[in-house]
Design a protein around this motif. Sequence first.
Motif, PDB file in Angstrom:
ATOM      1  N   GLY A  16     -11.516  31.633  16.984  1.00 56.21           N
ATOM      2  CA  GLY A  16     -11.081  32.175  18.271  1.00 56.21           C
ATOM      3  C   GLY A  16     -11.646  31.415  19.452  1.00 56.21           C
ATOM      4  O   GLY A  16     -11.909  31.976  20.505  1.00 56.21           O
ATOM      5  N   LYS A  17     -11.868  30.108  19.267  1.00 59.44           N
ATOM      6  CA  LYS A  17     -12.392  29.308  20.375  1.00 59.44           C
ATOM      7  C   LYS A  17     -11.990  27.851  20.189  1.00 59.44           C
ATOM      8  O   LYS A  17     -11.506  27.451  19.134  1.00 59.44           O
ATOM      9  CB  LYS A  17     -13.914  29.424  20.462  1.00 59.44           C
ATOM     10  N   ASN A  18     -12.218  27.053  21.229  1.00 66.89           N
ATOM     11  CA  ASN A  18     -11.818  25.653  21.196  1.00 66.89           C
ATOM     12  C   ASN A  18     -12.979  24.687  21.058  1.00 66.89           C
ATOM     13  O   ASN A  18     -12.773  23.499  20.985  1.00 66.89           O
ATOM     14  CB  ASN A  18     -11.064  25.298  22.487  1.00 66.89           C
ATOM     15  N   GLU A  19     -14.201  25.195  21.082  1.00 67.24           N
ATOM     16  CA  GLU A  19     -15.345  24.271  21.111  1.00 67.24           C
ATOM     17  C   GLU A  19     -15.853  23.948  19.722  1.00 67.24           C
ATOM     18  O   GLU A  19     -16.429  24.796  19.055  1.00 67.24           O
ATOM     19  CB  GLU A  19     -16.471  24.869  21.955  1.00 67.24           C
ATOM     20  N   PHE A  20     -15.598  22.723  19.304  1.00 70.26           N
ATOM     21  CA  PHE A  20     -16.052  22.260  18.007  1.00 70.26           C
ATOM     22  C   PHE A  20     -16.984  21.076  18.181  1.00 70.26           C
ATOM     23  O   PHE A  20     -17.004  20.430  19.223  1.00 70.26           O
ATOM     24  CB  PHE A  20     -14.858  21.830  17.141  1.00 70.26           C
ATOM     25  N   ALA A  21     -17.726  20.792  17.123  1.00 67.82           N
ATOM     26  CA  ALA A  21     -18.524  19.570  17.064  1.00 67.82           C
ATOM     27  C   ALA A  21     -17.993  18.740  15.900  1.00 67.82           C
ATOM     28  O   ALA A  21     -17.187  19.216  15.100  1.00 67.82           O
ATOM     29  CB  ALA A  21     -19.999  19.917  16.857  1.00 67.82           C
ATOM     30  N   LEU A  22     -18.435  17.501  15.826  1.00 63.70           N
ATOM     31  CA  LEU A  22     -18.091  16.637  14.701  1.00 63.70           C
ATOM     32  C   LEU A  22     -19.362  16.314  13.926  1.00 63.70           C
ATOM     33  O   LEU A  22     -20.395  16.037  14.528  1.00 63.70           O
ATOM     34  CB  LEU A  22     -17.443  15.338  15.183  1.00 63.70           C
ATOM     35  N   VAL A  23     -19.266  16.364  12.599  1.00 60.56           N
ATOM     36  CA  VAL A  23     -20.390  15.980  11.746  1.00 60.56           C
ATOM     37  C   VAL A  23     -20.106  14.589  11.200  1.00 60.56           C
ATOM     38  O   VAL A  23     -19.045  14.345  10.616  1.00 60.56           O
ATOM     39  CB  VAL A  23     -20.586  16.981  10.587  1.00 60.56           C
ATOM     40  N   PHE A  24     -21.060  13.683  11.415  1.00 55.92           N
ATOM     41  CA  PHE A  24     -20.917  12.295  11.006  1.00 55.92           C
ATOM     42  C   PHE A  24     -21.876  11.964   9.877  1.00 55.92           C
ATOM     43  O   PHE A  24     -22.901  12.624   9.696  1.00 55.92           O
ATOM     44  CB  PHE A  24     -21.212  11.366  12.191  1.00 55.92           C
ATOM     45  N   ALA A  25     -21.549  10.888   9.145  1.00 56.35           N
ATOM     46  CA  ALA A  25     -22.421  10.423   8.067  1.00 56.35           C
ATOM     47  C   ALA A  25     -23.594   9.621   8.620  1.00 56.35           C
ATOM     48  O   ALA A  25     -24.697   9.677   8.101  1.00 56.35           O
ATOM     49  CB  ALA A  25     -21.625   9.570   7.079  1.00 56.35           C
ATOM     50  N   ASP A  26     -23.343   8.866   9.718  1.00 52.89           N
ATOM     51  CA  ASP A  26     -24.386   7.997  10.267  1.00 52.89           C
ATOM     52  C   ASP A  26     -24.041   7.610  11.709  1.00 52.89           C
ATOM     53  O   ASP A  26     -22.973   7.953  12.219  1.00 52.89           O
ATOM     54  CB  ASP A  26     -24.564   6.746   9.400  1.00 52.89           C
ATOM     55  N   LEU A  27     -24.964   6.881  12.351  1.00 53.64           N
ATOM     56  CA  LEU A  27     -24.786   6.503  13.759  1.00 53.64           C
ATOM     57  C   LEU A  27     -23.632   5.520  13.960  1.00 53.64           C
ATOM     58  O   LEU A  27     -22.969   5.542  14.998  1.00 53.64           O
ATOM     59  CB  LEU A  27     -26.082   5.900  14.312  1.00 53.64           C
ATOM     60  N   ALA A  28     -23.377   4.671  12.961  1.00 55.95           N
ATOM     61  CA  ALA A  28     -22.259   3.726  13.076  1.00 55.95           C
ATOM     62  C   ALA A  28     -20.940   4.485  13.213  1.00 55.95           C
ATOM     63  O   ALA A  28     -20.069   4.113  14.008  1.00 55.95           O
ATOM     64  CB  ALA A  28     -22.222   2.801  11.867  1.00 55.95           C
ATOM     65  N   GLN A  29     -20.813   5.579  12.469  1.00 56.60           N
ATOM     66  CA  GLN A  29     -19.595   6.392  12.544  1.00 56.60           C
ATOM     67  C   GLN A  29     -19.498   7.096  13.903  1.00 56.60           C
ATOM     68  O   GLN A  29     -18.408   7.204  14.467  1.00 56.60           O
ATOM     69  CB  GLN A  29     -19.595   7.418  11.392  1.00 56.60           C
ATOM     70  N   VAL A  30     -20.635   7.525  14.447  1.00 57.99           N
ATOM     71  CA  VAL A  30     -20.640   8.152  15.782  1.00 57.99           C
ATOM     72  C   VAL A  30     -20.047   7.185  16.803  1.00 57.99           C
ATOM     73  O   VAL A  30     -19.208   7.565  17.631  1.00 57.99           O
ATOM     74  CB  VAL A  30     -22.073   8.551  16.216  1.00 57.99           C
ATOM     75  N   ALA A  31     -20.471   5.918  16.731  1.00 61.51           N
ATOM     76  CA  ALA A  31     -20.015   4.909  17.701  1.00 61.51           C
ATOM     77  C   ALA A  31     -18.512   4.651  17.615  1.00 61.51           C
ATOM     78  O   ALA A  31     -17.906   4.195  18.582  1.00 61.51           O
ATOM     79  CB  ALA A  31     -20.795   3.617  17.494  1.00 61.51           C
TER      80      ALA A  31
END
Length: 198
Positions: free
Chosen positions: A56-71
């Motif tokens: 019931g909301k729009n605020e999500f986060a993303l879970v990454f494997a590592d910092l390279a994927q974040v970039a």
Amino acid sequence: MLCKIYGQNPSERELQRVVGALGSDGIVIYPTDSVYAFGCSLRSVKAIERLRRLKGKNEFALVFADLAQVAEFCRVDNAAFRILRRNLPGPFTFVLPASSRVPDKTLGRRKTIGVRIPAHPVARAVVGALGCPLVTASVRVDDDVTEYMTDPELLHERYGREVSLVVDGGVGDLVPTTVVDLSDGEPEILREGKGELQ
């Protein structure tokens, strides 16, 4: 369905069950280094829509494997990168400007996204096996039965019909992540939680 995965030596077969559910537009509940969380594949528009209805909301986060994927999915300047490198993996959600690789369905009307790399081997193993980030939101309960957030069997009892499976990674924590906004220069702590910023 309840799926037991041990942090020490995650079973490849069980991980593939989780990846199979996520690849079929499923939502799973999985353990993190803070509270249990809902997760679905960033590649699944259907699952993101279902997660939005479920939460019931729009605020999500993303879970990454590592910092390279974040970039790959966020704009990270040198100062922000140094903070991420000092504090991740760990119980933090860092808010960063999203790149065009993050689907609009995940962002809603926002231009930023929360970033997680949990210090939990099961969460990272799932993201690694999936091959793309997880769209995630913590499991919050509206009543006083706080065990629902920590006990995978109770989570399964409560949400078993709404999710494809619950990953049992042991008893969860009650303390959420520390949320830090890095989208506008100086780091700003938006919520004090389990992580102490280094």
